[in-house]
Scaffold this motif. Structure first.
Motif, PDB file in Angstrom:
ATOM      1  N   VAL A 138       0.838  -1.200   0.000  1.00 44.30           N
ATOM      2  CA  VAL A 138       0.000   0.000   0.000  1.00 44.30           C
ATOM      3  C   VAL A 138       0.873   1.251   0.000  1.00 44.30           C
ATOM      4  N   ILE A 139       0.329   2.320  -0.571  1.00 49.23           N
ATOM      5  CA  ILE A 139       0.948   3.644  -0.509  1.00 49.23           C
ATOM      6  C   ILE A 139       0.184   4.430   0.547  1.00 49.23           C
ATOM      7  N   THR A 140       0.924   5.046   1.457  1.00 47.49           N
ATOM      8  CA  THR A 140       0.310   5.888   2.480  1.00 47.49           C
ATOM      9  C   THR A 140       0.615   7.343   2.138  1.00 47.49           C
ATOM     10  N   ILE A 177      -1.380  13.459  -3.608  1.00 40.19           N
ATOM     11  CA  ILE A 177      -2.495  12.818  -2.892  1.00 40.19           C
ATOM     12  C   ILE A 177      -3.689  12.528  -3.791  1.00 40.19           C
ATOM     13  N   ALA A 178      -3.669  13.058  -5.032  1.00 40.40           N
ATOM     14  CA  ALA A 178      -4.829  12.896  -5.912  1.00 40.40           C
ATOM     15  C   ALA A 178      -5.187  11.420  -6.108  1.00 40.40           C
ATOM     16  N   PHE A 179      -4.164  10.590  -6.313  1.00 41.17           N
ATOM     17  CA  PHE A 179      -4.463   9.175  -6.592  1.00 41.17           C
ATOM     18  C   PHE A 179      -4.894   8.429  -5.328  1.00 41.17           C
ATOM     19  N   GLY A 184      -8.095   5.403  -3.531  1.00 40.62           N
ATOM     20  CA  GLY A 184      -7.872   4.823  -2.207  1.00 40.62           C
ATOM     21  C   GLY A 184      -8.952   5.164  -1.203  1.00 40.62           C
ATOM     22  N   ASN A 185      -8.573   5.050   0.052  1.00 40.26           N
ATOM     23  CA  ASN A 185      -9.501   5.306   1.150  1.00 40.26           C
ATOM     24  C   ASN A 185      -9.209   6.690   1.739  1.00 40.26           C
ATOM     25  N   VAL A 186     -10.178   7.569   1.603  1.00 42.34           N
ATOM     26  CA  VAL A 186      -9.994   8.957   2.021  1.00 42.34           C
ATOM     27  C   VAL A 186      -9.799   9.060   3.536  1.00 42.34           C
TER      28      VAL A 186
END
Ligand code: HEM
Ligand SMILES: *[C@@H]1O[C@H](CO)[C@@H](O)[C@H](O)[C@H]1NC(C)=O
Ligand SMILES: *[C@@H]1O[C@H](CO)[C@@H](O)[C@H](O)[C@H]1NC(C)=O
Ligand SMILES: *[C@@H]1O[C@H](CO)[C@@H](O)[C@H](O)[C@H]1NC(C)=O
Ligand SMILES: *[C@@H]1O[C@H](CO)[C@@H](O)[C@H](O)[C@H]1NC(C)=O
Ligand SMILES: *[C@@H]1O[C@H](CO)[C@@H](O)[C@H](O)[C@H]1NC(C)=O
Ligand SMILES: *[C@@H]1O[C@H](CO)[C@@H](O)[C@H](O)[C@H]1NC(C)=O
Length: 228
Positions: A138-140, A177-179, A184-186
């Protein structure tokens, strides 16, 4: 989990009546923004990538990524400043968006600095630096910020013309952060890495990489042929 994610996206796309992906033709304009390129590839923006009006952008961002005009109108107003004289400032093209140092900037996640080459197209060498920071499943927000910081350090150290205007800093942060917001999960600020990597354009390039994880991408491609 990945399979479930793929199926969920297929279901979402099917229910939103998003037109099928078709490759850009030789006369179609594409540019430095993978988000808008995707919307054009799906025909939510003009497939030509040209003469994009405020109504076009508002429609595409609403249907494609569920954003209303509080987002799309201000972005349109910036985008239109990249329009060369002659179009009366009522539209923009995806490629003119890439005119250096208006909105397009150095230290991108997947493009080289204009100083080094074509800043409009996906570049595997540049994206590999980003992948150094995205090795987890995952990307944080943190690992996204780390990739952005890495790109800035690299450009600052190698590009004698390196610069980031205040506008560019704002865009660069938003792009990081757009992607996460779109895919992803906001709430958690977390997104699965593989669809993001796939979306950025590594699907084809990954076959040429010695560290290829192309099987994973191929699986995603079959699951979600209309995604990118
Ligand atoms: C559909 C929603 C959008 C998403 C998901 C999105 C996402 C992104 C991402 C992730 C990048 C970074 C590419 C990189 O660093 O390699 C980017 C770049 C860019 N985006 Fe978007 N974007 C969207 C909409 C827009 C809009 C409406 C504009 C209009 C101004 C825009 C203008 C740009 C520009 C000019 C760049 C190039 C910046 C650079 O790296 O030099 N984007 N976009
Ligand atoms: C559309 O954009 C092109 C530039 O890509 C321009 O030459 C043409 O005049 C524009 N057409 C309209 C109808 O504005
Ligand atoms: C487009 O709009 C910008 C900002 O409003 C202005 O500075 C520029 O002169 C306009 N360009 C054309 C070709 O009308
Ligand atoms: C990507 O960038 C590198 C480094 O600037 C360059 O050597 C290479 O030709 C670029 N690749 C493409 C496909 O543009
Ligand atoms: C993200 O980075 C901040 C600042 O360095 C740190 O305080 C926080 O613990 C990090 N979060 C995660 C989940 O790694
Ligand atoms: C670029 O590098 C210089 C010298 O190391 C440093 O002073 C400056 O803060 C750096 N700029 C950015 C934007 O990181
Ligand atoms: C996002 O994460 C939160 C917290 O883990 C969770 O409650 C929520 O269901 C997630 N949302 C989606 C759309 O997966």
């Amino acid at each position: 989990m990945r399979l479930l994610f793929g199926l969920t996206v297929v279901a979402k796309l099917a229910s939103a009546y998003i037109p099928a992906w078709t490759a850009p033709g030789p006369d179609d304009a594409r540019g430095p923004c993978p988000g808008l390129n995707t919307l054009a590839n799906h025909g939510l923006l003009p497939h030509s990538g040209r003469n994009i009006t405020q109504a076009d952008l508002s429609y595409a961002m609403s249907v494609g990524v569920s954003q209303d005009e509080t987002i799309s109108i201000p972005l349109f107003e910036v985008a239109v400043t990249t329009n060369p004289a002659g179009q009366a400032n009522t539209s923009f093209n995806l490629d003119t968006l890439g005119t250096h140092n208006i909105v397009e900037h150095d230290a991108s996640l997947s493009r080289v600095d204009a100083y080094f080459g074509n800043q409009l197209v996906f570049n595997w060498t540049a994206f590999q630096r980003t992948l150094e920071e995205w090795q987890d499943d995952v990307i944080t927000v943190n690992s996204s910020a780390a990739a952005r910081a890495r790109a800035i350090r690299h450009s600052n150290a190698t590009n004698p013309e390196f610069g980031l205007s205040d506008l560019a800093k704002g865009f660069s942060t938003g792009e990081s952060i757009a992607f996460i917001l779109v895919f992803g999960n906001v709430t958690t600020g977390i997104v699965e890495t593989s669809p993001v990597v796939y979306w950025f354009g590594t699907f084809l390039s990954s076959f040429a990489s010695p560290t290829s994880v192309s099987f994973r991408f191929l699986l995603l491609y079959w699951l979600r042929p209309n995604f990118v």
